[in-house]
Scaffold this motif. Structure first.
Motif, PDB file in Angstrom:
ATOM      1  N   LEU A 107       0.831  -1.204   0.000  1.00 26.27           N
ATOM      2  CA  LEU A 107       0.000   0.000   0.000  1.00 26.27           C
ATOM      3  C   LEU A 107       0.866   1.256   0.000  1.00 26.27           C
ATOM      4  O   LEU A 107       0.582   2.215  -0.728  1.00 26.27           O
ATOM      5  N   ALA A 108       1.929   1.249   0.783  1.00 30.98           N
ATOM      6  CA  ALA A 108       2.839   2.403   0.807  1.00 30.98           C
ATOM      7  C   ALA A 108       3.460   2.622  -0.566  1.00 30.98           C
ATOM      8  O   ALA A 108       3.525   3.765  -1.048  1.00 30.98           O
ATOM      9  N   ILE A 117       2.143  10.054  -1.106  1.00 33.00           N
ATOM     10  CA  ILE A 117       3.118  10.035  -0.007  1.00 33.00           C
ATOM     11  C   ILE A 117       4.497  10.311  -0.584  1.00 33.00           C
ATOM     12  O   ILE A 117       4.857   9.783  -1.636  1.00 33.00           O
ATOM     13  N   THR A 118       5.270  11.113   0.135  1.00 34.02           N
ATOM     14  CA  THR A 118       6.669  11.334  -0.229  1.00 34.02           C
ATOM     15  C   THR A 118       7.472  10.145   0.290  1.00 34.02           C
ATOM     16  O   THR A 118       7.326   9.769   1.450  1.00 34.02           O
ATOM     17  N   PRO A 119       8.305   9.538  -0.531  1.00 29.61           N
ATOM     18  CA  PRO A 119       9.056   8.365  -0.062  1.00 29.61           C
ATOM     19  C   PRO A 119      10.090   8.731   0.998  1.00 29.61           C
ATOM     20  O   PRO A 119      10.577   9.865   1.039  1.00 29.61           O
ATOM     21  N   PRO A 120      10.441   7.768   1.837  1.00 28.40           N
ATOM     22  CA  PRO A 120      11.496   8.016   2.819  1.00 28.40           C
ATOM     23  C   PRO A 120      12.858   8.042   2.129  1.00 28.40           C
ATOM     24  O   PRO A 120      13.040   7.423   1.086  1.00 28.40           O
ATOM     25  N   VAL A 121      13.791   8.756   2.743  1.00 32.51           N
ATOM     26  CA  VAL A 121      15.153   8.806   2.204  1.00 32.51           C
ATOM     27  C   VAL A 121      15.792   7.429   2.284  1.00 32.51           C
ATOM     28  O   VAL A 121      16.493   7.012   1.383  1.00 32.51           O
ATOM     29  N   GLY A 122      15.514   6.706   3.372  1.00 36.93           N
ATOM     30  CA  GLY A 122      16.060   5.359   3.530  1.00 36.93           C
ATOM     31  C   GLY A 122      17.267   5.313   4.428  1.00 36.93           C
ATOM     32  O   GLY A 122      18.267   4.677   4.103  1.00 36.93           O
ATOM     33  N   LEU A 123      17.181   5.988   5.580  1.00 33.27           N
ATOM     34  CA  LEU A 123      18.289   5.976   6.525  1.00 33.27           C
ATOM     35  C   LEU A 123      18.569   4.555   6.993  1.00 33.27           C
ATOM     36  O   LEU A 123      17.649   3.835   7.370  1.00 33.27           O
ATOM     37  N   ALA A 144       5.510   9.757   7.643  1.00 27.00           N
ATOM     38  CA  ALA A 144       5.317   9.672   9.095  1.00 27.00           C
ATOM     39  C   ALA A 144       3.842   9.456   9.420  1.00 27.00           C
ATOM     40  O   ALA A 144       3.496   8.642  10.281  1.00 27.00           O
ATOM     41  N   ILE A 145       2.973  10.158   8.732  1.00 25.40           N
ATOM     42  CA  ILE A 145       1.532   9.984   8.927  1.00 25.40           C
ATOM     43  C   ILE A 145       1.111   8.584   8.479  1.00 25.40           C
ATOM     44  O   ILE A 145       0.324   7.913   9.157  1.00 25.40           O
ATOM     45  N   TYR A 146       1.656   8.138   7.353  1.00 26.11           N
ATOM     46  CA  TYR A 146       1.317   6.788   6.878  1.00 26.11           C
ATOM     47  C   TYR A 146       1.761   5.725   7.879  1.00 26.11           C
ATOM     48  O   TYR A 146       1.080   4.700   8.034  1.00 26.11           O
TER      49      TYR A 146
END
Length: 180
Positions: A107-108, A117-123, A144-146
């Motif tokens: 879903l994400a 949704i803006t994707p995470p950078v991937g830390l 973060a909301i997702y």
């Protein structure tokens, strides 16, 4: 899979961070941030199960167990749940353990691909940061909301399985009281 994926993700983290700093879109959506999403509360996205155990169990055994494991689950440590509940070698809990991360990440990915949704950078190594703060640390308020929505999804998927094991434990507790 992680020995194969982590070297890729390390490179992706650098590229994604540079893009984010330059105001460009994140190129590599499947990254460590998505892995951490699949592991909300630990492997199997068990955060929903831990919330059910802690706050909604009718059996004393699972209520106490949930209270012990909730702080661990918030920080992505679920070995107490995996081996203490147990989920490991438990045919009832196998289904949600496998399905929940697949649903949450799929879903994400869909929501990211359509631009919602803006994707995470991937830390790398951010998996122990509590949900929502993890998304913020990865540079995405919408992610973060997702993550909070993903906790709800985890709760929905685990609910019928939680009810089943809680009911079984409650019956055992009641039978134990009658035998005493």
């Amino acid at each position: 899979m992680l020995p194969i994926l982590f070297p890729l993700w390390i490179g992706y983290a650098g590229e994604n961070t540079a893009n984010a700093a330059a105001g460009l879109p994140i190129e590599h959506i499947l990254n460590a941030g998505m892995w951490d999403l699949a592991c909300l509360g630990g492997a199997g996205a068990t955060i929903g199960l831990v919330i059910w155990l802690c706050f909604f169990s009718k059996s004393a055994q699972y209520k106490d167990f949930g209270r012990l494991t909730f702080p661990c689950g918030v920080f992505g440590v679920n070995e107490p749940v995996i081996f203490g509940l147990p989920i490991m070698l438990n045919p009832i809990m196998f289904i949600p353990f496998v399905i929940t991360p697949v649903v949450i990440v799929s879903l994400a990915y869909f929501l990211i691909s359509i631009g919602l949704i803006t994707p995470p950078v991937g830390l790398i190594g951010a998996g122990s940061i509590p949900p929502s703060l993890h998304g913020l640390a990865n540079g995405s308020l919408s992610f973060a909301i997702y993550e909070l929505i993903a906790i709800g999804i985890s709760m929905i998927i685990y609910y019928p399985f939680f009810k089943l094991i809680d009911k079984q434990a409650l019956l055992k507790e009641e039978q134990g009281e009658k035998n005493e």
